[in-house]
Scaffold this motif. Structure first.
Motif, PDB file in Angstrom:
ATOM      1  N   LEU A  27       0.821  -1.201   0.000  1.00 25.21           N
ATOM      2  CA  LEU A  27       0.000   0.000   0.000  1.00 25.21           C
ATOM      3  C   LEU A  27       0.859   1.258   0.000  1.00 25.21           C
ATOM      4  CD1 LEU A  27      -2.736  -1.206   2.490  1.00 25.21           C
ATOM      5  CD2 LEU A  27      -3.144  -0.540   0.120  1.00 25.21           C
ATOM      6  N   VAL A  28       1.953   1.242   0.761  1.00 21.53           N
ATOM      7  CA  VAL A  28       2.891   2.365   0.729  1.00 21.53           C
ATOM      8  C   VAL A  28       3.410   2.560  -0.698  1.00 21.53           C
ATOM      9  CG1 VAL A  28       5.178   3.171   1.454  1.00 21.53           C
ATOM     10  CG2 VAL A  28       3.599   2.237   3.149  1.00 21.53           C
ATOM     11  N   THR A 175     -16.644  -1.037  -0.154  1.00 17.89           N
ATOM     12  CA  THR A 175     -16.696  -2.459  -0.486  1.00 17.89           C
ATOM     13  C   THR A 175     -16.111  -3.257   0.672  1.00 17.89           C
ATOM     14  OG1 THR A 175     -14.528  -2.533  -1.584  1.00 17.89           O
ATOM     15  CG2 THR A 175     -16.443  -1.964  -2.940  1.00 17.89           C
ATOM     16  N   VAL A 176     -16.594  -4.477   0.823  1.00 21.13           N
ATOM     17  CA  VAL A 176     -16.177  -5.341   1.929  1.00 21.13           C
ATOM     18  C   VAL A 176     -15.861  -6.713   1.357  1.00 21.13           C
ATOM     19  CG1 VAL A 176     -16.761  -6.206   4.227  1.00 21.13           C
ATOM     20  CG2 VAL A 176     -17.847  -4.105   3.383  1.00 21.13           C
ATOM     21  N   ASN A 177     -14.618  -7.132   1.484  1.00 23.05           N
ATOM     22  CA  ASN A 177     -14.186  -8.411   0.932  1.00 23.05           C
ATOM     23  C   ASN A 177     -13.257  -9.129   1.904  1.00 23.05           C
ATOM     24  OD1 ASN A 177     -15.185  -8.465  -2.017  1.00 23.05           O
ATOM     25  ND2 ASN A 177     -14.241  -6.441  -1.870  1.00 23.05           N
ATOM     26  N   ALA A 178     -13.005 -10.394   1.602  1.00 20.76           N
ATOM     27  CA  ALA A 178     -12.020 -11.180   2.345  1.00 20.76           C
ATOM     28  C   ALA A 178     -11.054 -11.810   1.365  1.00 20.76           C
ATOM     29  CB  ALA A 178     -12.701 -12.275   3.166  1.00 20.76           C
ATOM     30  N   ASP A 228      -0.666  -8.630  -3.115  1.00 19.67           N
ATOM     31  CA  ASP A 228      -1.070  -8.237  -4.466  1.00 19.67           C
ATOM     32  C   ASP A 228      -2.586  -8.329  -4.638  1.00 19.67           C
ATOM     33  OD1 ASP A 228       1.547  -7.738  -5.191  1.00 19.67           O
ATOM     34  OD2 ASP A 228       1.830  -9.656  -6.219  1.00 19.67           O
ATOM     35  N   ALA A 229      -3.190  -9.379  -4.087  1.00 16.21           N
ATOM     36  CA  ALA A 229      -4.642  -9.534  -4.174  1.00 16.21           C
ATOM     37  C   ALA A 229      -5.353  -8.431  -3.393  1.00 16.21           C
ATOM     38  CB  ALA A 229      -5.059 -10.912  -3.651  1.00 16.21           C
ATOM     39  N   VAL A 230      -4.834  -8.116  -2.214  1.00 17.12           N
ATOM     40  CA  VAL A 230      -5.436  -7.057  -1.393  1.00 17.12           C
ATOM     41  C   VAL A 230      -5.326  -5.712  -2.106  1.00 17.12           C
ATOM     42  CG1 VAL A 230      -5.208  -5.773   0.767  1.00 17.12           C
ATOM     43  CG2 VAL A 230      -5.068  -8.268   0.781  1.00 17.12           C
ATOM     44  N   LEU A 231      -4.165  -5.435  -2.686  1.00 15.84           N
ATOM     45  CA  LEU A 231      -3.959  -4.161  -3.370  1.00 15.84           C
ATOM     46  C   LEU A 231      -4.954  -3.995  -4.517  1.00 15.84           C
ATOM     47  CD1 LEU A 231      -2.098  -1.690  -3.240  1.00 15.84           C
ATOM     48  CD2 LEU A 231      -0.601  -2.831  -4.889  1.00 15.84           C
ATOM     49  N   TRP A 232      -5.212  -5.068  -5.240  1.00 17.46           N
ATOM     50  CA  TRP A 232      -6.211  -5.010  -6.315  1.00 17.46           C
ATOM     51  C   TRP A 232      -7.592  -4.674  -5.756  1.00 17.46           C
ATOM     52  CZ3 TRP A 232     -10.122  -8.923  -7.221  1.00 17.46           C
ATOM     53  CH2 TRP A 232     -10.920  -8.634  -8.335  1.00 17.46           C
ATOM     54  N   LEU A 233      -7.986  -5.312  -4.664  1.00 21.56           N
ATOM     55  CA  LEU A 233      -9.294  -5.061  -4.073  1.00 21.56           C
ATOM     56  C   LEU A 233      -9.430  -3.625  -3.581  1.00 21.56           C
ATOM     57  CD1 LEU A 233      -9.831  -8.352  -2.043  1.00 21.56           C
ATOM     58  CD2 LEU A 233     -11.146  -7.614  -4.033  1.00 21.56           C
TER      59      LEU A 233
END
Length: 253
Positions: A27-28, A175-178, A228-233
């Motif tokens: 994220l940084v 948005t809310v995801n896991a 990487d998956a979190v950054l996309w979300l």
């Protein structure tokens, strides 16, 4: 990779090491202001010094009062646009030896810790033009594993919470995801490897292979792959992705 809006503020619980630190650093790198939160001040400050975060706050996610105070401090610095509810712990035991205290510990950290974190940020987030909540669950939230019934139950609860809250937030910009990692090369999994070695007499290589066999790719997941998956979300282009539990597990379901 979907771009983040201009300099959002992200709060990453359990952000001092492992998956949380990898997410914070990603994220940084994408231009976010990042606050990491956890129980170990030294680990958090080391993450800041290494450039994996901008700010660090000490709090226990299972302590709602402490967490609320920490979130208020972070929010006062800059309103929170992104929550990564990553903090968690794992203990293993056969079900018949898993007492109420074990179940309470697993639920307090892995589920109620997510609940407390979301409650602390949501009122300030839902009226803003952009908001992202990502809970780091586990493939244990999608299936069962032997000898971790309490942990698995808590992670299933996280996935259920995400799916329900996403529907409540569908009329907002939140948005809310896991994400649900398989066995990942972290300190947490290192503890599982040590436990397998101790209880079975297997070598480290054999213990790692025991965990990796769950992944059809035959390996452990890297923290960066989860990040990487979190950054996309968290990107603006993922605005239609909500209520999902995305496995990062080499094909394991």
């Amino acid at each position: 990779m979907s771009a983040l809006p201009h300099s959002p503020h992200a709060l990453v619980t359990g952000g001092g090491r492992g998956i949380g630190r990898a997410i914070a650093a990603a994220l940084v790198g994408a231009g976010a202001t990042v606050t990491v939160l956890g129980r170990n001040a030294a680990t958090l400050e080391e993450a800041v010094k290494a450039g994996a975060a901008h700010f660090a706050i000490v709090a226990d996610v299972s302590d709602e009062v402490s967490l609320n105070a920490a979130v208020a401090e972070a929010h006062a610095r800059k309103p929170i646009d992104i929550l990564i509810a990553n903090a968690g712990s794992a203990e293993s035991a056969p079900f018949v030896k898993s007492d109420s205290a074990l179940f309470s510990r697993m639920m307090d950290v892995n589920f109620m810790g997510v609940v407390h974190a979301i409650r602390a940020v949501l009122s300030g987030m839902k009226d803003r033009p952009y908001g992202r909540i990502v809970a780091v669950a586990s493939t244990a939230g999608l299936k069962g594993y032997a000898y971790v019934s309490a942990y698995t139950a808590a992670k299933h609860a996280v996935v259920g919470l995400v799916r329900s809250l996403a529907l409540e937030m569908a009329g907002s910009n939140v948005t809310v995801n896991a994400v649900c990692p398989g066995f990942t090369d972290t300190d947490l999994v290192a503890g599982s490897i040590e436990n397998i070695m101790k209880k079975t007499g297997r070598t480290r290589e054999q213990a790692i292979a025991e965990l990796a066999r769950h992944n059809p790719q035959g390996r452990l997941i890297s923290p960066q792959e989860v990040a990487d998956a979190v950054l996309w979300l968290c990107g603006e282009g993922a605005g239609a992705i909500t209520g999902q539990a995305i496995a990062v597990a080499g094909g394991e379901i």
